[in-house]
Design a protein around this motif. Structure first.
Motif, PDB file in Angstrom:
ATOM      1  N   ARG A  10      45.608  52.875  39.526  1.00 12.88           N
ATOM      2  CA  ARG A  10      45.207  51.529  39.092  1.00 12.88           C
ATOM      3  C   ARG A  10      45.825  50.542  40.072  1.00 12.88           C
ATOM      4  N   HIS A  11      45.051  49.537  40.447  1.00 12.12           N
ATOM      5  CA  HIS A  11      45.558  48.503  41.365  1.00 12.12           C
ATOM      6  C   HIS A  11      46.869  47.902  40.874  1.00 12.12           C
ATOM      7  N   GLY A  12      47.634  47.343  41.802  1.00  9.42           N
ATOM      8  CA  GLY A  12      48.876  46.651  41.457  1.00  9.42           C
ATOM      9  C   GLY A  12      48.596  45.366  40.686  1.00  9.42           C
ATOM     10  N   ASN A  20      47.914  36.563  32.609  1.00  6.12           N
ATOM     11  CA  ASN A  20      47.513  37.093  31.303  1.00  6.12           C
ATOM     12  C   ASN A  20      46.104  36.649  30.897  1.00  6.12           C
ATOM     13  N   LEU A  21      45.176  36.694  31.875  1.00 11.41           N
ATOM     14  CA  LEU A  21      43.772  36.345  31.605  1.00 11.41           C
ATOM     15  C   LEU A  21      42.913  37.610  31.623  1.00 11.41           C
ATOM     16  N   PHE A  22      41.858  37.636  30.765  1.00 13.87           N
ATOM     17  CA  PHE A  22      40.877  38.717  30.826  1.00 13.87           C
ATOM     18  C   PHE A  22      40.161  38.630  32.177  1.00 13.87           C
ATOM     19  N   THR A  23      40.087  39.751  32.894  1.00 18.70           N
ATOM     20  CA  THR A  23      39.583  39.739  34.269  1.00 18.70           C
ATOM     21  C   THR A  23      38.208  40.376  34.408  1.00 18.70           C
ATOM     22  N   GLY A  24      38.072  41.643  34.040  1.00 16.28           N
ATOM     23  CA  GLY A  24      36.789  42.326  34.166  1.00 16.28           C
ATOM     24  C   GLY A  24      36.273  42.333  35.598  1.00 16.28           C
ATOM     25  N   TRP A  25      35.065  41.796  35.807  1.00 16.08           N
ATOM     26  CA  TRP A  25      34.427  41.829  37.129  1.00 16.08           C
ATOM     27  C   TRP A  25      34.794  40.618  37.993  1.00 16.08           C
ATOM     28  N   LYS A  61      38.491  43.325  45.087  1.00 18.47           N
ATOM     29  CA  LYS A  61      39.531  43.326  46.117  1.00 18.47           C
ATOM     30  C   LYS A  61      40.885  43.799  45.604  1.00 18.47           C
ATOM     31  N   ARG A  62      41.159  43.657  44.303  1.00 24.59           N
ATOM     32  CA  ARG A  62      42.475  44.123  43.860  1.00 24.59           C
ATOM     33  C   ARG A  62      42.620  45.635  44.015  1.00 24.59           C
ATOM     34  N   ALA A  63      41.521  46.371  43.865  1.00 24.46           N
ATOM     35  CA  ALA A  63      41.557  47.826  44.074  1.00 24.46           C
ATOM     36  C   ALA A  63      41.499  48.165  45.565  1.00 24.46           C
ATOM     37  N   ASN A  88      34.022  49.804  39.191  1.00 25.39           N
ATOM     38  CA  ASN A  88      34.541  48.489  38.771  1.00 25.39           C
ATOM     39  C   ASN A  88      35.228  48.551  37.421  1.00 25.39           C
ATOM     40  N   GLU A  89      36.047  47.534  37.184  1.00 25.43           N
ATOM     41  CA  GLU A  89      36.627  47.355  35.851  1.00 25.43           C
ATOM     42  C   GLU A  89      35.501  47.194  34.825  1.00 25.43           C
ATOM     43  N   ARG A  90      35.826  47.443  33.561  1.00 25.98           N
ATOM     44  CA  ARG A  90      34.884  47.149  32.488  1.00 25.98           C
ATOM     45  C   ARG A  90      34.545  45.655  32.526  1.00 25.98           C
ATOM     46  N   HIS A  91      33.260  45.328  32.435  1.00 23.21           N
ATOM     47  CA  HIS A  91      32.880  43.918  32.366  1.00 23.21           C
ATOM     48  C   HIS A  91      33.383  43.353  31.043  1.00 23.21           C
ATOM     49  N   TYR A  92      34.147  42.264  31.113  1.00 23.04           N
ATOM     50  CA  TYR A  92      34.769  41.751  29.892  1.00 23.04           C
ATOM     51  C   TYR A  92      33.928  40.687  29.190  1.00 23.04           C
ATOM     52  N   GLY A  93      32.657  40.520  29.629  1.00 17.24           N
ATOM     53  CA  GLY A  93      31.747  39.612  28.929  1.00 17.24           C
ATOM     54  C   GLY A  93      32.261  38.177  28.898  1.00 17.24           C
ATOM     55  N   ASP A  99      42.489  33.302  28.228  1.00 11.29           N
ATOM     56  CA  ASP A  99      43.890  33.704  28.097  1.00 11.29           C
ATOM     57  C   ASP A  99      44.028  34.738  26.964  1.00 11.29           C
ATOM     58  N   LYS A 100      44.705  35.859  27.260  1.00  9.82           N
ATOM     59  CA  LYS A 100      44.802  36.919  26.251  1.00  9.82           C
ATOM     60  C   LYS A 100      45.625  36.478  25.034  1.00  9.82           C
ATOM     61  N   ALA A 101      46.731  35.791  25.266  1.00  6.68           N
ATOM     62  CA  ALA A 101      47.574  35.364  24.137  1.00  6.68           C
ATOM     63  C   ALA A 101      46.841  34.347  23.256  1.00  6.68           C
ATOM     64  N   HIS A 184      40.663  50.662  38.124  1.00  3.30           N
ATOM     65  CA  HIS A 184      41.129  49.659  37.158  1.00  3.30           C
ATOM     66  C   HIS A 184      41.564  50.277  35.837  1.00  3.30           C
ATOM     67  N   GLY A 185      42.266  49.464  35.040  1.00  3.21           N
ATOM     68  CA  GLY A 185      42.749  49.930  33.748  1.00  3.21           C
ATOM     69  C   GLY A 185      41.673  50.635  32.932  1.00  3.21           C
ATOM     70  N   ASN A 186      40.540  49.971  32.732  1.00  3.10           N
ATOM     71  CA  ASN A 186      39.534  50.547  31.838  1.00  3.10           C
ATOM     72  C   ASN A 186      38.580  51.510  32.543  1.00  3.10           C
ATOM     73  N   ALA A 242      54.008  48.181  28.661  1.00  6.15           N
ATOM     74  CA  ALA A 242      53.799  46.756  28.953  1.00  6.15           C
ATOM     75  C   ALA A 242      52.330  46.382  28.790  1.00  6.15           C
ATOM     76  N   VAL A 243      51.421  47.265  29.214  1.00  7.99           N
ATOM     77  CA  VAL A 243      49.986  46.983  29.049  1.00  7.99           C
ATOM     78  C   VAL A 243      49.632  46.928  27.560  1.00  7.99           C
ATOM     79  N   ALA A 244      50.188  47.878  26.790  1.00  7.12           N
ATOM     80  CA  ALA A 244      49.892  47.927  25.350  1.00  7.12           C
ATOM     81  C   ALA A 244      50.334  46.637  24.661  1.00  7.12           C
ATOM     82  N   ALA A 245      51.423  46.051  25.133  1.00 18.63           N
ATOM     83  CA  ALA A 245      51.990  44.863  24.487  1.00 18.63           C
ATOM     84  C   ALA A 245      51.372  43.563  24.989  1.00 18.63           C
ATOM     85  N   GLN A 246      50.427  43.662  25.949  1.00 17.12           N
ATOM     86  CA  GLN A 246      49.855  42.464  26.564  1.00 17.12           C
ATOM     87  C   GLN A 246      49.176  41.574  25.543  1.00 17.12           C
ATOM     88  N   GLY A 247      49.309  40.276  25.738  1.00 21.56           N
ATOM     89  CA  GLY A 247      48.696  39.349  24.790  1.00 21.56           C
ATOM     90  C   GLY A 247      49.725  38.899  23.784  1.00 21.56           C
TER      91      GLY A 247
HETATM   92  C1  DG2 Z   1      42.281  44.208  33.021  1.00 22.83           C
HETATM   93  C2  DG2 Z   1      42.496  45.155  31.856  1.00 22.83           C
HETATM   94  O1  DG2 Z   1      41.717  44.937  34.062  1.00 22.83           O
HETATM   95  O2  DG2 Z   1      42.800  44.463  30.732  1.00 22.83           O
HETATM   96  O3  DG2 Z   1      40.104  43.232  32.935  1.00 22.83           O
HETATM   97  O4  DG2 Z   1      41.761  42.050  32.127  1.00 22.83           O
HETATM   98  O5  DG2 Z   1      42.854  46.811  35.371  1.00 22.83           O
HETATM   99  O6  DG2 Z   1      41.408  45.194  36.559  1.00 22.83           O
HETATM  100  O7  DG2 Z   1      43.639  44.461  35.620  1.00 22.83           O
HETATM  101  P1  DG2 Z   1      42.441  45.350  35.458  1.00 22.83           P
HETATM  102  C3  DG2 Z   1      41.308  43.076  32.663  1.00 22.83           C
HETATM  103  P2  DG2 Z   1      43.034  45.119  29.281  1.00 22.83           P
HETATM  104  O8  DG2 Z   1      41.758  45.782  28.868  1.00 22.83           O
HETATM  105  O9  DG2 Z   1      44.195  46.093  29.397  1.00 22.83           O
HETATM  106  O10 DG2 Z   1      43.374  43.924  28.422  1.00 22.83           O
END
Ligand code: DG2
Length: 249
Positions: A10-12, A20-25, A61-63, A88-93, A99-101, A184-186, A242-247
């Motif tokens: 997984r990318h750094g 702490n923002l939802f990123t996706g694509w 680019k993060r990957a 790619n990461e899961r598209h987060y729609g 902000d996750k929090a 990516h994470g997902n 740390a990922v599990a506790a995010q948000g």
């Molecule tokens: C994160 C994963 O993706 O977030 O899209 O926000 O691996 O590219 O940083 P990544 C995102 P969570 O599903 O763990 O909240």
């Protein structure tokens, strides 16, 4: 012949992981912490003699940069590289850019966790004219409009990732190459779910830490011969927590 070696990375830490923002694509860069994690990943590969012959990355680019930094560290920048939107990461729609929090506070823990970790419930779709939409992005020009996601659940990620696993990744593994996948994470949770045979319910509890290589030894059927190993198990356990506790603040 088997055994084959597959390394998942997984990318750094990215700019939006840090904020702490939802990123996706959304195509955000690495932070200095993320660059240091990527260097460490390359050191681990070199130290433990896990030397990739080919690298596959997403088109984010993060990957891409994580792989470059790690390979530079391991003196393997010269290897072949292949990239695909299927990693790619899961598209987060519509959550992309939120902000996750704040989202946790606004919608509550149950809804928040359903959006982050449910197997088959996607977040609400993003509008095509949203600031964080990928419609019109040149790198996806080859995709049919109905192939370009507006949101995805993990099940959707598995569906679009598997052709890449069974195609280009399987081909390189069967050719005897040590294959590095920088993603990516997902998108990596999708691949780990397949490899480890994790159930639709149990996958919710699996989190992938940033920047630590996870090494699989695969048999002729491209399934694991033994449990996969993180090259730094202690750091991986702390990173996953740390990922599990995010948000949560
Ligand atoms: C994160 C994963 O993706 O977030 O899209 O926000 O691996 O590219 O940083 P990544 C995102 P969570 O599903 O763990 O909240």
């Amino acid at each position: 012949p088997a055994p084959y070696t597959l390394v998942l990375l997984r990318h750094g830490n990215s700019e939006w992981n840090q904020k702490n923002l939802f990123t996706g694509w959304v195509d955000v860069g690495l932070t200095d912490i993320g660059k240091a994690e990527s260097e460490r990943a390359g050191e681990l590969l070199a130290e433990q003699g896990v030397l990739p012959d080919v690298v596959h990355t997403s088109v984010l680019k993060r990957a891409i940069v994580t792989a470059n930094i790690a390979l530079e560290q391991a003196d393997r920048l010269w290897i072949d590289v292949k990239r695909s939107w299927r990693l790619n990461e899961r598209h987060y729609g519509a959550l992309q850019g939120l902000d996750k929090a704040e989202t946790l506070e606004k919608y509550g823990e149950e809804q928040f966790m359903q959006w982050r970790r449910s197997f088959d419930v996607p977040p609400p779709p993003i509008d095509d004219d949203d600031e964080w939409s990928q419609v019109g992005d040149a790198r996806y020009a080859g995709l049919a409009d109905d192939e370009l996601p507006r949101t995805e659940c993990l099940k959707d990620v598995i569906a679009r990732m598997m052709p890449y696993w069974e195609g280009p990744l399987a081909d390189d593994l069967r050719a005897g190459k040590t294959v590095l996948v920088a993603a990516h994470g997902n998108s990596l949770r999708a691949l780990v779910k397949h490899l480890d045979g994790i159930s639709d319910d149990d996958i919710a509890g699996l989190n992938i830490p940033t920047g630590i290589p996870l090494v699989y030894t695969l048999g002729e059927d491209l399934m694991p011969l033994k449990p996969a190993e993180y090259l730094d198990p202690e750091a991986a356990a702390a990173g996953a927590a740390a990922v599990a506790a995010q948000g949560k603040k």
